[in-house]
Motif scaffolding. Structure first.
Motif, short mmCIF file in Angstrom:
data_model
loop_
_atom_site.label_atom_id
_atom_site.label_comp_id
_atom_site.label_asym_id
_atom_site.label_seq_id
_atom_site.Cartn_x
_atom_site.Cartn_y
_atom_site.Cartn_z
N SER A 183 -3.24 -10.65 -33.20
CA SER A 183 -1.97 -10.64 -32.48
C SER A 183 -1.93 -11.66 -31.35
O SER A 183 -0.86 -12.06 -30.92
CB SER A 183 -1.72 -9.25 -31.88
N LYS A 184 -3.09 -12.05 -30.85
CA LYS A 184 -3.20 -12.92 -29.67
C LYS A 184 -2.55 -12.26 -28.45
O LYS A 184 -2.24 -12.93 -27.47
CB LYS A 184 -2.55 -14.29 -29.90
N PHE A 185 -2.35 -10.96 -28.48
CA PHE A 185 -1.74 -10.20 -27.38
C PHE A 185 -2.85 -9.52 -26.59
O PHE A 185 -3.32 -8.45 -26.95
CB PHE A 185 -0.75 -9.17 -27.94
N ARG A 186 -3.26 -10.18 -25.52
CA ARG A 186 -4.36 -9.66 -24.71
C ARG A 186 -3.85 -8.60 -23.73
O ARG A 186 -2.81 -8.77 -23.10
CB ARG A 186 -5.01 -10.78 -23.89
N VAL A 187 -4.62 -7.52 -23.63
CA VAL A 187 -4.31 -6.47 -22.66
C VAL A 187 -5.60 -6.10 -21.95
O VAL A 187 -6.64 -5.88 -22.59
CB VAL A 187 -3.71 -5.21 -23.33
N GLY A 188 -5.52 -6.04 -20.64
CA GLY A 188 -6.64 -5.57 -19.83
C GLY A 188 -6.21 -4.33 -19.08
O GLY A 188 -5.03 -4.17 -18.73
N CYS A 189 -7.15 -3.45 -18.83
CA CYS A 189 -6.86 -2.21 -18.10
C CYS A 189 -7.94 -2.00 -17.06
O CYS A 189 -9.12 -2.27 -17.31
CB CYS A 189 -6.81 -1.03 -19.06
N ALA A 190 -7.53 -1.50 -15.90
CA ALA A 190 -8.47 -1.11 -14.86
C ALA A 190 -8.11 0.28 -14.38
O ALA A 190 -6.93 0.59 -14.17
CB ALA A 190 -8.42 -2.10 -13.69
N LEU A 191 -9.12 1.10 -14.23
CA LEU A 191 -8.95 2.44 -13.67
C LEU A 191 -9.57 2.43 -12.28
O LEU A 191 -10.70 1.96 -12.11
CB LEU A 191 -9.69 3.48 -14.51
N ALA A 238 -9.76 -10.98 -20.20
CA ALA A 238 -10.73 -11.93 -20.76
C ALA A 238 -11.69 -11.25 -21.73
O ALA A 238 -12.32 -11.91 -22.56
CB ALA A 238 -11.51 -12.61 -19.63
N LEU A 239 -11.80 -9.94 -21.65
CA LEU A 239 -12.69 -9.17 -22.53
C LEU A 239 -12.01 -8.79 -23.84
O LEU A 239 -12.65 -8.25 -24.75
CB LEU A 239 -13.15 -7.90 -21.81
N SER A 240 -10.71 -9.05 -23.94
CA SER A 240 -9.93 -8.68 -25.12
C SER A 240 -10.45 -9.38 -26.38
O SER A 240 -10.79 -10.56 -26.36
CB SER A 240 -8.47 -9.07 -24.89
N TYR A 241 -10.48 -8.62 -27.46
CA TYR A 241 -10.76 -9.19 -28.78
C TYR A 241 -9.46 -9.02 -29.56
O TYR A 241 -9.18 -7.94 -30.09
CB TYR A 241 -11.92 -8.45 -29.46
N SER A 242 -8.63 -10.06 -29.56
CA SER A 242 -7.31 -9.97 -30.18
C SER A 242 -7.02 -11.21 -31.04
O SER A 242 -6.05 -11.92 -30.81
CB SER A 242 -6.24 -9.80 -29.10
N PRO A 243 -7.86 -11.44 -32.07
CA PRO A 243 -7.70 -12.65 -32.89
C PRO A 243 -6.46 -12.62 -33.77
O PRO A 243 -6.01 -13.68 -34.22
CB PRO A 243 -8.96 -12.68 -33.73
N LEU A 251 -13.22 -0.88 -16.39
CA LEU A 251 -12.35 -1.79 -17.14
C LEU A 251 -12.35 -1.49 -18.62
O LEU A 251 -13.31 -0.95 -19.17
CB LEU A 251 -12.81 -3.23 -16.93
N GLY A 252 -11.28 -1.89 -19.26
CA GLY A 252 -11.16 -1.83 -20.71
C GLY A 252 -10.27 -2.96 -21.19
O GLY A 252 -9.50 -3.53 -20.41
N ALA A 253 -10.40 -3.30 -22.44
CA ALA A 253 -9.57 -4.35 -23.06
C ALA A 253 -9.26 -3.93 -24.48
O ALA A 253 -10.00 -3.15 -25.08
CB ALA A 253 -10.29 -5.69 -23.04
N ASN A 254 -8.16 -4.47 -25.01
CA ASN A 254 -7.82 -4.14 -26.39
C ASN A 254 -8.80 -4.82 -27.35
O ASN A 254 -9.24 -5.94 -27.12
CB ASN A 254 -6.37 -4.48 -26.72
N ILE A 255 -9.14 -4.09 -28.40
CA ILE A 255 -10.08 -4.56 -29.42
C ILE A 255 -9.39 -4.37 -30.77
O ILE A 255 -9.13 -3.24 -31.18
CB ILE A 255 -11.40 -3.75 -29.41
N PRO A 310 -4.48 -0.53 -37.87
CA PRO A 310 -4.48 0.77 -37.17
C PRO A 310 -5.83 1.16 -36.57
O PRO A 310 -5.91 2.09 -35.79
CB PRO A 310 -4.08 1.77 -38.25
N VAL A 311 -6.87 0.44 -36.91
CA VAL A 311 -8.21 0.79 -36.45
C VAL A 311 -8.50 0.21 -35.05
O VAL A 311 -9.47 0.56 -34.42
CB VAL A 311 -9.28 0.33 -37.48
N GLY A 312 -7.63 -0.63 -34.55
CA GLY A 312 -7.83 -1.22 -33.23
C GLY A 312 -7.78 -0.19 -32.12
O GLY A 312 -7.34 0.95 -32.30
N VAL A 313 -8.26 -0.59 -30.95
CA VAL A 313 -8.28 0.28 -29.78
C VAL A 313 -7.55 -0.41 -28.63
O VAL A 313 -7.82 -1.58 -28.34
CB VAL A 313 -9.73 0.60 -29.35
N CYS A 314 -6.64 0.30 -28.00
CA CYS A 314 -5.90 -0.25 -26.87
C CYS A 314 -6.78 -0.29 -25.63
O CYS A 314 -7.75 0.47 -25.50
CB CYS A 314 -4.68 0.61 -26.58
#
Length: 157
Positions: free
Chosen positions: A40-48, A33-38, A57-61, A67-71
């Protein structure tokens, strides 16, 4: 496997309880839900799951310059480092596709910097099903920090 049907072999093999496996999956799913993926619309969430039991937590931005995006995985690890976390028990990624997606090559190498090769990486789909593999399975014959010489304290050599 699904989050409601955690394999006991998985928990024993990776030193996690079934509650921890379910919790890390839920945390990774909520991070989407934290993903900023306008684009690709491909949301990814990560939990450590940190050694102390805390979740980071982290999300793709994404960025208009792709190429400047962050996974999500790199976002979570960077955030963990900023919070002083350096020891992890498990990683989970969650996407909206089935079968689940694995971390990209760049993320696998980034994970390698901070995690032991035996760390379990849980990959969850949108239906609550997961696949688990170790970092060593996802990044065989890897190159890590131990392969580099450390500079001496004076910056010479």
């Amino acid at each position: 496997m699904s989050s409601t049907d955690v394999d006991p072999t998985t928990t024993r093999e990776h030193g996690l309880t079934s509650a921890e496996v379910g919790a890390i999956g839920a945390q990774a799913a909520s991070a989407k839900a934290l993903s900023y993926s306008p684009y690709s619309k491909f949301r990814v969430g990560c939990a450590l799951l940190c050694e102390d039991g805390k979740f980071v937590l982290g999300a793709n931005i994404e960025n208009a310059s792709y190429p400047v995006g962050v996974c999500a995985e790199r976002a979570a690890l960077a955030r963990a480092c900023l919070e002083g976390q350096r020891k992890f028990r498990a990683i989970a990624v969650s996407t909206d596709i089935s079968p689940p997606a694995s971390p990209c090559g760049m993320c696998r190498q980034f994970i390698r910097e901070f995690c032991d090769l035996s760390i379990p990486i849980f990959m969850w789909d949108n239906d609550g099903n997961y696949v688990v593999m170790t970092l060593d399975q996802l990044l065989p014959m890897s190159f890590g920090p131990e392969h580099l010489k450390k500079p001496d304290s004076l910056g010479q050599k």
